[in-house]
Design a protein around this motif. Sequence first.
Motif, PDB file in Angstrom:
ATOM      1  N   PHE A  21     -42.920 -61.914   5.881  1.00 30.17           N
ATOM      2  CA  PHE A  21     -43.785 -61.898   6.926  1.00 30.17           C
ATOM      3  C   PHE A  21     -43.064 -63.715   7.727  1.00 30.17           C
ATOM      4  CE2 PHE A  21     -46.930 -60.522   4.223  1.00 30.17           C
ATOM      5  CZ  PHE A  21     -46.017 -59.326   4.099  1.00 30.17           C
ATOM      6  N   ALA A  62     -53.847 -60.555  10.609  1.00 29.70           N
ATOM      7  CA  ALA A  62     -52.659 -59.675  10.225  1.00 29.70           C
ATOM      8  C   ALA A  62     -51.358 -59.862   9.947  1.00 29.70           C
ATOM      9  CB  ALA A  62     -52.810 -57.922  10.673  1.00 29.70           C
ATOM     10  N   ALA A  64     -47.765 -60.814  10.054  1.00 30.95           N
ATOM     11  CA  ALA A  64     -46.663 -60.395  11.466  1.00 30.95           C
ATOM     12  C   ALA A  64     -45.884 -60.846  10.587  1.00 30.95           C
ATOM     13  CB  ALA A  64     -46.596 -62.243  12.215  1.00 30.95           C
ATOM     14  N   ARG A  65     -45.074 -58.963  10.994  1.00 25.51           N
ATOM     15  CA  ARG A  65     -44.243 -57.943  10.490  1.00 25.51           C
ATOM     16  C   ARG A  65     -43.668 -58.235  11.979  1.00 25.51           C
ATOM     17  NH1 ARG A  65     -46.129 -55.375   5.333  1.00 25.51           N
ATOM     18  NH2 ARG A  65     -48.224 -55.756   5.353  1.00 25.51           N
ATOM     19  N   ILE A  69     -42.154 -61.861  17.437  1.00 28.67           N
ATOM     20  CA  ILE A  69     -43.897 -61.972  17.451  1.00 28.67           C
ATOM     21  C   ILE A  69     -44.152 -62.482  18.823  1.00 28.67           C
ATOM     22  CG2 ILE A  69     -45.056 -61.886  15.178  1.00 28.67           C
ATOM     23  CD1 ILE A  69     -44.376 -64.847  15.784  1.00 28.67           C
ATOM     24  N   SER A  91     -47.296 -58.722  16.324  1.00 32.65           N
ATOM     25  CA  SER A  91     -46.506 -57.972  15.958  1.00 32.65           C
ATOM     26  C   SER A  91     -46.106 -57.525  16.896  1.00 32.65           C
ATOM     27  CB  SER A  91     -46.452 -58.671  14.089  1.00 32.65           C
ATOM     28  OG  SER A  91     -47.476 -57.633  13.790  1.00 32.65           O
ATOM     29  N   LYS A  98     -48.813 -55.284  17.356  1.00 27.58           N
ATOM     30  CA  LYS A  98     -49.772 -55.380  16.011  1.00 27.58           C
ATOM     31  C   LYS A  98     -50.526 -56.787  16.534  1.00 27.58           C
ATOM     32  CE  LYS A  98     -52.503 -54.411  11.964  1.00 27.58           C
ATOM     33  NZ  LYS A  98     -51.698 -54.520  10.010  1.00 27.58           N
ATOM     34  N   CYS A 100     -51.785 -60.247  15.168  1.00 27.29           N
ATOM     35  CA  CYS A 100     -51.681 -60.414  14.390  1.00 27.29           C
ATOM     36  C   CYS A 100     -53.179 -62.386  14.197  1.00 27.29           C
ATOM     37  CB  CYS A 100     -50.789 -60.725  13.693  1.00 27.29           C
ATOM     38  SG  CYS A 100     -49.623 -61.535  14.778  1.00 27.29           S
TER      39      CYS A 100
END
Length: 115
Positions: A21, A62, A64-65, A69, A91, A98, A100
């Motif tokens: 991540f 959540a 961060a994938r 980002i 992310s 999403k 994060c």
Amino acid sequence: TPGKAVMSLERRDEVLQQHGFFHGGAVAFLVDNAATTAAGTLVDRSAGSSVLTAEYKLNFIAPARGAKIVCEASVLKPGRRMSVVEAKVFSHEGGEPKLCAVALATIAITEANAS
């Protein structure tokens, strides 16, 4: 846009932690830079004013994938000496952003010749 800033960080090995991540420090770096930039859009640079981070509170929501980002920062309350800025980090994985992380920052407005 005055009072707003958007910054992003692309995925690369140097900014990842052991689980793959984005590292929390990389997220914090992005928040710090976007928040001060957003506040800086509202100061009178011609008078020599500048901005410095006084503090921020960062909540990780959540992992961060993804490929990058993105931090979106907005000034909630501009001030003569301090401004309050909200920052949200998203992310981007598979085209869907999403949330994060979220942060609330206090940005100090410095005057010319201030140390």
